[in-house]
Design a protein around this motif. Sequence first.
Motif, PDB file in Angstrom:
ATOM      1  N   ARG A  32       0.927  -1.054  -0.049  1.00  0.00           N
ATOM      2  CA  ARG A  32      -0.242   0.336  -0.224  1.00  0.00           C
ATOM      3  C   ARG A  32       0.782   1.591   0.207  1.00  0.00           C
ATOM      4  O   ARG A  32       0.498   2.344   0.304  1.00  0.00           O
ATOM      5  CB  ARG A  32      -0.833  -0.181   1.267  1.00  0.00           C
ATOM      6  N   GLY A  33       1.889   0.740  -0.586  1.00  0.00           N
ATOM      7  CA  GLY A  33       2.489   2.071   0.307  1.00  0.00           C
ATOM      8  C   GLY A  33       2.991   2.668  -1.081  1.00  0.00           C
ATOM      9  O   GLY A  33       2.713   2.773  -2.579  1.00  0.00           O
ATOM     10  N   PHE A  34       4.109   3.744  -2.144  1.00  0.00           N
ATOM     11  CA  PHE A  34       5.516   4.089  -2.566  1.00  0.00           C
ATOM     12  C   PHE A  34       4.966   3.141  -3.330  1.00  0.00           C
ATOM     13  O   PHE A  34       6.156   2.137  -3.193  1.00  0.00           O
ATOM     14  CB  PHE A  34       5.819   5.259  -2.519  1.00  0.00           C
ATOM     15  N   TRP A  35       4.846   3.655  -5.209  1.00  0.00           N
ATOM     16  CA  TRP A  35       5.921   2.551  -6.522  1.00  0.00           C
ATOM     17  C   TRP A  35       5.487   3.627  -7.694  1.00  0.00           C
ATOM     18  O   TRP A  35       4.044   3.893  -7.248  1.00  0.00           O
ATOM     19  CB  TRP A  35       5.156   0.705  -6.239  1.00  0.00           C
ATOM     20  N   MET A  36       6.334   3.092  -8.114  1.00  0.00           N
ATOM     21  CA  MET A  36       5.918   4.410  -9.560  1.00  0.00           C
ATOM     22  C   MET A  36       7.375   3.747 -10.925  1.00  0.00           C
ATOM     23  O   MET A  36       8.278   3.922 -10.491  1.00  0.00           O
ATOM     24  CB  MET A  36       6.714   6.001  -9.372  1.00  0.00           C
ATOM     25  N   PRO A  37       6.568   3.267 -11.647  1.00  0.00           N
ATOM     26  CA  PRO A  37       7.259   2.988 -13.451  1.00  0.00           C
ATOM     27  C   PRO A  37       7.559   4.581 -13.589  1.00  0.00           C
ATOM     28  O   PRO A  37       6.725   5.398 -13.559  1.00  0.00           O
ATOM     29  CB  PRO A  37       5.787   2.704 -14.334  1.00  0.00           C
ATOM     30  N   ILE A  38       8.464   4.724 -14.500  1.00  0.00           N
ATOM     31  CA  ILE A  38       9.225   5.692 -14.824  1.00  0.00           C
ATOM     32  C   ILE A  38       9.459   5.794 -16.134  1.00  0.00           C
ATOM     33  O   ILE A  38       9.769   5.112 -16.724  1.00  0.00           O
ATOM     34  CB  ILE A  38      10.432   6.494 -13.717  1.00  0.00           C
ATOM     35  N   GLU A  39       8.386   6.873 -16.849  1.00  0.00           N
ATOM     36  CA  GLU A  39       8.036   6.369 -17.926  1.00  0.00           C
ATOM     37  C   GLU A  39       7.629   7.833 -19.511  1.00  0.00           C
ATOM     38  O   GLU A  39       7.711   7.619 -20.827  1.00  0.00           O
ATOM     39  CB  GLU A  39       6.600   5.950 -18.553  1.00  0.00           C
ATOM     40  N   THR A  40       7.733   8.712 -18.148  1.00  0.00           N
ATOM     41  CA  THR A  40       7.208   9.927 -19.275  1.00  0.00           C
ATOM     42  C   THR A  40       8.565  10.623 -18.768  1.00  0.00           C
ATOM     43  O   THR A  40       9.104  10.743 -17.142  1.00  0.00           O
ATOM     44  CB  THR A  40       6.673  10.348 -19.112  1.00  0.00           C
ATOM     45  N   LYS A  41       8.791  11.545 -19.106  1.00  0.00           N
ATOM     46  CA  LYS A  41       9.895  12.917 -18.725  1.00  0.00           C
ATOM     47  C   LYS A  41       9.206  13.326 -17.542  1.00  0.00           C
ATOM     48  O   LYS A  41      10.194  14.092 -16.628  1.00  0.00           O
ATOM     49  CB  LYS A  41      10.276  14.160 -19.851  1.00  0.00           C
ATOM     50  N   ARG A  42       7.745  13.554 -17.457  1.00  0.00           N
ATOM     51  CA  ARG A  42       6.783  14.678 -16.314  1.00  0.00           C
ATOM     52  C   ARG A  42       7.397  13.418 -14.742  1.00  0.00           C
ATOM     53  O   ARG A  42       8.045  13.958 -13.985  1.00  0.00           O
ATOM     54  CB  ARG A  42       5.813  14.287 -16.595  1.00  0.00           C
ATOM     55  N   ASP A  43       7.678  12.222 -15.844  1.00  0.00           N
ATOM     56  CA  ASP A  43       8.110  11.026 -14.272  1.00  0.00           C
ATOM     57  C   ASP A  43       9.819  11.543 -14.174  1.00  0.00           C
ATOM     58  O   ASP A  43       9.809  11.294 -12.600  1.00  0.00           O
ATOM     59  CB  ASP A  43       7.776   9.499 -14.579  1.00  0.00           C
ATOM     60  N   LEU A  44       9.929  11.345 -14.627  1.00  0.00           N
ATOM     61  CA  LEU A  44      11.280  11.692 -13.987  1.00  0.00           C
ATOM     62  C   LEU A  44      11.892  13.120 -13.579  1.00  0.00           C
ATOM     63  O   LEU A  44      12.411  13.041 -12.280  1.00  0.00           O
ATOM     64  CB  LEU A  44      12.257  11.595 -15.402  1.00  0.00           C
ATOM     65  N   ALA A  45      11.688  14.446 -13.958  1.00  0.00           N
ATOM     66  CA  ALA A  45      11.242  14.791 -12.736  1.00  0.00           C
ATOM     67  C   ALA A  45      10.921  14.663 -11.668  1.00  0.00           C
ATOM     68  O   ALA A  45      11.335  15.958 -10.569  1.00  0.00           O
ATOM     69  CB  ALA A  45      10.000  16.884 -14.159  1.00  0.00           C
ATOM     70  N   TYR A  46       9.281  14.599 -11.596  1.00  0.00           N
ATOM     71  CA  TYR A  46       9.084  14.157  -9.979  1.00  0.00           C
ATOM     72  C   TYR A  46       9.954  13.658  -9.465  1.00  0.00           C
ATOM     73  O   TYR A  46      10.077  14.033  -8.128  1.00  0.00           O
ATOM     74  CB  TYR A  46       7.721  13.988 -10.478  1.00  0.00           C
TER      75      TYR A  46
END
Length: 256
Positions: free
Chosen positions: A227-241
């Motif tokens: 239930r915590g954090f997870w994030m695939p990095i797919e876009t430049k916006r993801d990378l900036a975040y």
Amino acid sequence: MKVIILAGGMQSTINNEREGIPKPMIDIGGKPLLWHIMRYFSSYGLNEFIICGGYRVDMIKEYFMDYYVYASDITIDLQTNKVIIHKKKTEDWTVTVVDTGLSSSTGQRIRLVQGYVGENSFIVTYGDCLFDIDVNALIQVHQENGKTATIAMAKPTGRNELLPIDINGQIHYNSKNSEMYENAWVNANCFVFNKNIFTNLHEKLNLEKHLFFELSKKQQLVTYKHRGFWMPIETKRDLAYINNLWNTGSAPWKKD
């Protein structure tokens, strides 16, 4: 327990500074994404890694071959070509980098590193996803259930709003979206496999489309809910975040 990292995809197109590199090598806070993934597992005492490379696997090999130099301060005498290494820094890792091809399926990549795995269960994750999964709890669920595979599941990242749709395809905007969210789970791209998984792997097999479906039919698959954090990095916006999380000291995957 060894950790296999699937890092054989095509070149990254989400980094402004260095196009034409493998996505696991994109820069996050001065370190490759791959380093962040490995550092996280290392915080749980998992220090043996098998990297399934493909596109520009040479770049991944060179990074780890020169890691000692990259991580330390150095003085170079240009006349004698002598290198003095100061503040020597390294990691307590054993890293095996294998060229598993440009277009191999995920199942084939894992099969190609079978000889490096050993006789124990092992973890598989992707080289483009960050999370703060409790790895010890994931392993415990796997060991207690005795199934061939355990899949970490996570809540949707919130990129897209969940819409309550009935069996006729109609959207009910007045439905409680929280209830729908509670029942929605997605693949968090982190798995634990028993060694016998290799009997199920073949050249064109895809983990999500084929393997997990077959194991589910055989009742050889169990899930672990994260239930915590997870994030695939797919876009430049993801990378900036992700970079912002790291640079502000609020990265959930950072373990001291």
